[in-house]
Motif scaffolding. Structure first.
Motif, PDB file in Angstrom:
ATOM      1  N   GLY A 161       9.553  11.510   5.494  1.00  0.00           N
ATOM      2  CA  GLY A 161      10.727  11.119   6.263  1.00  0.00           C
ATOM      3  C   GLY A 161      11.053   9.644   6.167  1.00  0.00           C
ATOM      4  N   ARG A 162      10.270   8.903   5.396  1.00  0.00           N
ATOM      5  CA  ARG A 162      10.491   7.476   5.175  1.00  0.00           C
ATOM      6  C   ARG A 162       9.811   7.103   3.855  1.00  0.00           C
ATOM      7  N   VAL A 163      10.129   5.959   3.315  1.00  0.00           N
ATOM      8  CA  VAL A 163       9.492   5.535   2.063  1.00  0.00           C
ATOM      9  C   VAL A 163       8.002   5.355   2.326  1.00  0.00           C
ATOM     10  N   PRO A 164       7.141   6.063   1.578  1.00  0.00           N
ATOM     11  CA  PRO A 164       5.701   6.039   1.879  1.00  0.00           C
ATOM     12  C   PRO A 164       4.991   4.778   1.378  1.00  0.00           C
ATOM     13  N   PHE A 165       5.565   3.621   1.654  1.00  0.00           N
ATOM     14  CA  PHE A 165       4.958   2.335   1.293  1.00  0.00           C
ATOM     15  C   PHE A 165       4.857   1.466   2.543  1.00  0.00           C
ATOM     16  N   VAL A 166       3.811   0.642   2.577  1.00  0.00           N
ATOM     17  CA  VAL A 166       3.632  -0.325   3.647  1.00  0.00           C
ATOM     18  C   VAL A 166       3.612  -1.713   3.021  1.00  0.00           C
ATOM     19  N   ARG A 167       4.476  -2.602   3.506  1.00  0.00           N
ATOM     20  CA  ARG A 167       4.576  -3.962   2.991  1.00  0.00           C
ATOM     21  C   ARG A 167       4.239  -4.942   4.105  1.00  0.00           C
ATOM     22  N   LYS A 168       3.198  -5.755   3.867  1.00  0.00           N
ATOM     23  CA  LYS A 168       2.795  -6.751   4.858  1.00  0.00           C
ATOM     24  C   LYS A 168       2.784  -8.126   4.206  1.00  0.00           C
ATOM     25  N   SER A 169       3.438  -9.101   4.864  1.00  0.00           N
ATOM     26  CA  SER A 169       3.501 -10.462   4.338  1.00  0.00           C
ATOM     27  C   SER A 169       3.004 -11.448   5.386  1.00  0.00           C
ATOM     28  N   ALA A 184       0.855  -1.186   0.000  1.00  0.00           N
ATOM     29  CA  ALA A 184       0.000   0.000   0.000  1.00  0.00           C
ATOM     30  C   ALA A 184       0.893   1.239   0.000  1.00  0.00           C
ATOM     31  N   ARG A 185       0.432   2.273  -0.687  1.00  0.00           N
ATOM     32  CA  ARG A 185       1.195   3.528  -0.758  1.00  0.00           C
ATOM     33  C   ARG A 185       0.404   4.645  -0.093  1.00  0.00           C
ATOM     34  N   VAL A 186       1.084   5.403   0.737  1.00  0.00           N
ATOM     35  CA  VAL A 186       0.481   6.564   1.401  1.00  0.00           C
ATOM     36  C   VAL A 186       0.908   7.816   0.656  1.00  0.00           C
ATOM     37  N   ASP A 187      -0.028   8.727   0.426  1.00  0.00           N
ATOM     38  CA  ASP A 187       0.310   9.934  -0.326  1.00  0.00           C
ATOM     39  C   ASP A 187      -0.531  11.104   0.164  1.00  0.00           C
ATOM     40  N   LEU A 188      -0.161  12.271  -0.301  1.00  0.00           N
ATOM     41  CA  LEU A 188      -0.892  13.497   0.000  1.00  0.00           C
ATOM     42  C   LEU A 188      -1.354  14.143  -1.303  1.00  0.00           C
ATOM     43  N   PRO A 189      -2.472  14.854  -1.288  1.00  0.00           N
ATOM     44  CA  PRO A 189      -2.889  15.570  -2.493  1.00  0.00           C
ATOM     45  C   PRO A 189      -1.824  16.578  -2.914  1.00  0.00           C
ATOM     46  N   ARG A 190      -1.787  16.862  -4.205  1.00  0.00           N
ATOM     47  CA  ARG A 190      -0.822  17.846  -4.697  1.00  0.00           C
ATOM     48  C   ARG A 190      -1.177  19.238  -4.187  1.00  0.00           C
ATOM     49  N   PRO A 191      -0.177  20.046  -3.889  1.00  0.00           N
ATOM     50  CA  PRO A 191      -0.452  21.411  -3.417  1.00  0.00           C
ATOM     51  C   PRO A 191      -1.248  22.205  -4.456  1.00  0.00           C
ATOM     52  N   GLY A 192      -2.197  22.978  -3.984  1.00  0.00           N
ATOM     53  CA  GLY A 192      -2.969  23.831  -4.875  1.00  0.00           C
ATOM     54  C   GLY A 192      -2.662  25.299  -4.626  1.00  0.00           C
ATOM     55  N   GLU A 193      -3.474  26.135  -5.175  1.00  0.00           N
ATOM     56  CA  GLU A 193      -3.302  27.576  -5.003  1.00  0.00           C
ATOM     57  C   GLU A 193      -4.114  28.014  -3.791  1.00  0.00           C
ATOM     58  N   PHE A 194      -3.453  28.122  -2.643  1.00  0.00           N
ATOM     59  CA  PHE A 194      -4.127  28.503  -1.413  1.00  0.00           C
ATOM     60  C   PHE A 194      -3.459  29.746  -0.831  1.00  0.00           C
ATOM     61  N   VAL A 195      -4.273  30.586  -0.251  1.00  0.00           N
ATOM     62  CA  VAL A 195      -3.765  31.818   0.339  1.00  0.00           C
ATOM     63  C   VAL A 195      -2.978  31.543   1.610  1.00  0.00           C
ATOM     64  N   SER A 196      -3.438  30.539   2.370  1.00  0.00           N
ATOM     65  CA  SER A 196      -2.798  30.264   3.660  1.00  0.00           C
ATOM     66  C   SER A 196      -2.828  28.773   3.939  1.00  0.00           C
ATOM     67  N   LEU A 197      -2.045  28.382   4.942  1.00  0.00           N
ATOM     68  CA  LEU A 197      -2.033  26.991   5.367  1.00  0.00           C
ATOM     69  C   LEU A 197      -3.400  26.591   5.908  1.00  0.00           C
ATOM     70  N   GLY A 198      -4.067  27.501   6.619  1.00  0.00           N
ATOM     71  CA  GLY A 198      -5.396  27.208   7.146  1.00  0.00           C
ATOM     72  C   GLY A 198      -6.384  26.878   6.044  1.00  0.00           C
ATOM     73  N   GLU A 199      -6.315  27.624   4.936  1.00  0.00           N
ATOM     74  CA  GLU A 199      -7.208  27.358   3.808  1.00  0.00           C
ATOM     75  C   GLU A 199      -6.892  25.993   3.181  1.00  0.00           C
ATOM     76  N   GLN A 200      -5.609  25.661   3.160  1.00  0.00           N
ATOM     77  CA  GLN A 200      -5.201  24.380   2.606  1.00  0.00           C
ATOM     78  C   GLN A 200      -5.720  23.228   3.478  1.00  0.00           C
ATOM     79  N   VAL A 201      -5.616  23.388   4.777  1.00  0.00           N
ATOM     80  CA  VAL A 201      -6.122  22.371   5.692  1.00  0.00           C
ATOM     81  C   VAL A 201      -7.641  22.264   5.584  1.00  0.00           C
ATOM     82  N   GLN A 202      -8.326  23.394   5.494  1.00  0.00           N
ATOM     83  CA  GLN A 202      -9.772  23.412   5.393  1.00  0.00           C
ATOM     84  C   GLN A 202     -10.246  22.686   4.144  1.00  0.00           C
ATOM     85  N   ALA A 203      -9.451  22.776   3.072  1.00  0.00           N
ATOM     86  CA  ALA A 203      -9.817  22.134   1.809  1.00  0.00           C
ATOM     87  C   ALA A 203      -9.483  20.646   1.803  1.00  0.00           C
TER      88      ALA A 203
END
Length: 333
Positions: free
Chosen positions: A253-261, A140-159
């Motif tokens: 800060g680490r490879v954004p993958f989870v490997r379970k066997s 499984a891969r963990v990711d974040l949405p791509r940054p958009g055009e936001f005025v502030s960090l608060g607006e980015q979090v709200q979105a």
């Protein structure tokens, strides 16, 4: 500090497989689990699971493949195990409290990428368990949405633009990886092969091979395009893609993958493999034998017969091609 990726890598280096990965065997297990077109319509897999008999003519083998019969009992067993585990819904606890923070509560309800169909953590993990029962390992891969055009960090979090999501990665596509001493991933290589069609006026005559490398600080893509009918040059240089879609950094800060066997003893399809193959071949052989008995074929010797003295050889009997120049089969004598 982000990793520095080379401008190009040889194709045969990118095609290197991890020693723990046996793609052909995993494809066979997946085909035996899925049945249908995944097995019966895949000549490469059929050649391994439903092989030719010794000295069998190609046309006879091709006919047997057309009439092969597979009952996917293995999938019933695997699905029963998954369904039994999933009967009790997955729950997340915060210490001794059943009350979750709002972020975790929303995450359990929907872990999918923005804009897609909503997937609960329970549904996702159920699918991961099935993947492990079939191929032993689930990625499984963990990711974040791509940054958009936001005025502030608060607006980015709200979105919701900082809300992490999780996507499953098919086991066969994770072709190589490396682990640190403690078992944490150091890097992961994912391979994708496609024949895209840019528009409806074009054909799918170009093969696009893409390798995406993830490290602890960033990622990059190497891509090779070639005509479908062009011979593969194994030591060809594959260039790193340019632009925002070719390279980037991440802040995990680490490879954004989870490997379970699973432990070897719990790998269901590995245990069912030989039984499923045997049942498939024996069931198809029985079906073929019944077809042969129920639809007998007449045969005739091609040589001209000799006169016995009291009788003469007819013109029809003298025809050395009489076995192939007249109708044979059901409804004809």
């Amino acid at each position: 500090m982000a990793d520095q990726f080379p401008a190009s890598i040889k194709r045969n280096v990118l095609k290197t497989r991890n020693p723990d990965l046996d793609c052909d065997y995993l494809l066979d297990l997946r085909a035996l689990y899925e049945g249908g077109h995944a097995l019966l319509k895949n000549p490469e897999v059929m050649g391994r699971i439903f092989p030719k008999h010794m000295r069998e003519l190609p046309e006879i083998y091709a006919e047997r493949c057309k009439r092969a019969v597979y009952v996917a009992n293995a999938s019933k067993i695997v699905d029963w195990i998954t369904a039994s585990l999933a009967a009790d819904p997955i729950r997340m606890l915060m210490g001794t409290s059943d009350k979750l923070d709002a972020w975790y509560e929303n995450f359990m309800k929907d872990i999918s990428p923005p804009g897609g169909d909503k997937t609960t953590a329970h549904t996702f993990l159920r699918a991961q368990v099935t993947e492990m029962l079939v191929t032993r390992t689930a990625w499984a891969r963990v990711d974040l949405p791509r940054p958009g055009e936001f005025v502030s960090l608060g607006e980015q979090v709200q979105a919701g633009n900082l809300n992490a999501y999780v996507v499953p990665v098919p086991t066969e596509t994770v072709v190589d990886w490396a682990e640190l001493a403690g078992g944490e991933l150091d890097w992961v290589m994912v391979e994708d092969v496609d024949t895209p069609r840019a528009s409806f006026t074009e054909s799918r005559d170009t093969v696009v091979e893409t390798w995406k490398l993830w490290t602890r600080t960033g990622w990059t893509k190497y891509q090779l395009k070639r005509p479908k009918n062009e011979a593969i040059i194994e030591d060809k240089d594959v260039q790193k893609m340019t632009g925002p879609d070719g390279e980037g950094e991440h802040t995990f800060g680490r490879v954004p993958f989870v490997r379970k066997s699973l432990p070897k003893g719990l790998w269901a399809m590995d245990t069912l493999d030989s039984l499923a193959r045997s049942h498939f071949n024996m069931r198809s052989t029985l079906d073929w034998s019944l077809k042969q008995d129920g639809d007998p074929q007449l045969y005739e010797f091609l040589g001209a017969e000799e006169e016995s003295g009291s009788t003469s050889v007819s013109e029809i009997q003298e025809d050395t091609k009489r076995a192939v120049n007249q109708a044979r089969g059901p409804g004809h004598v």
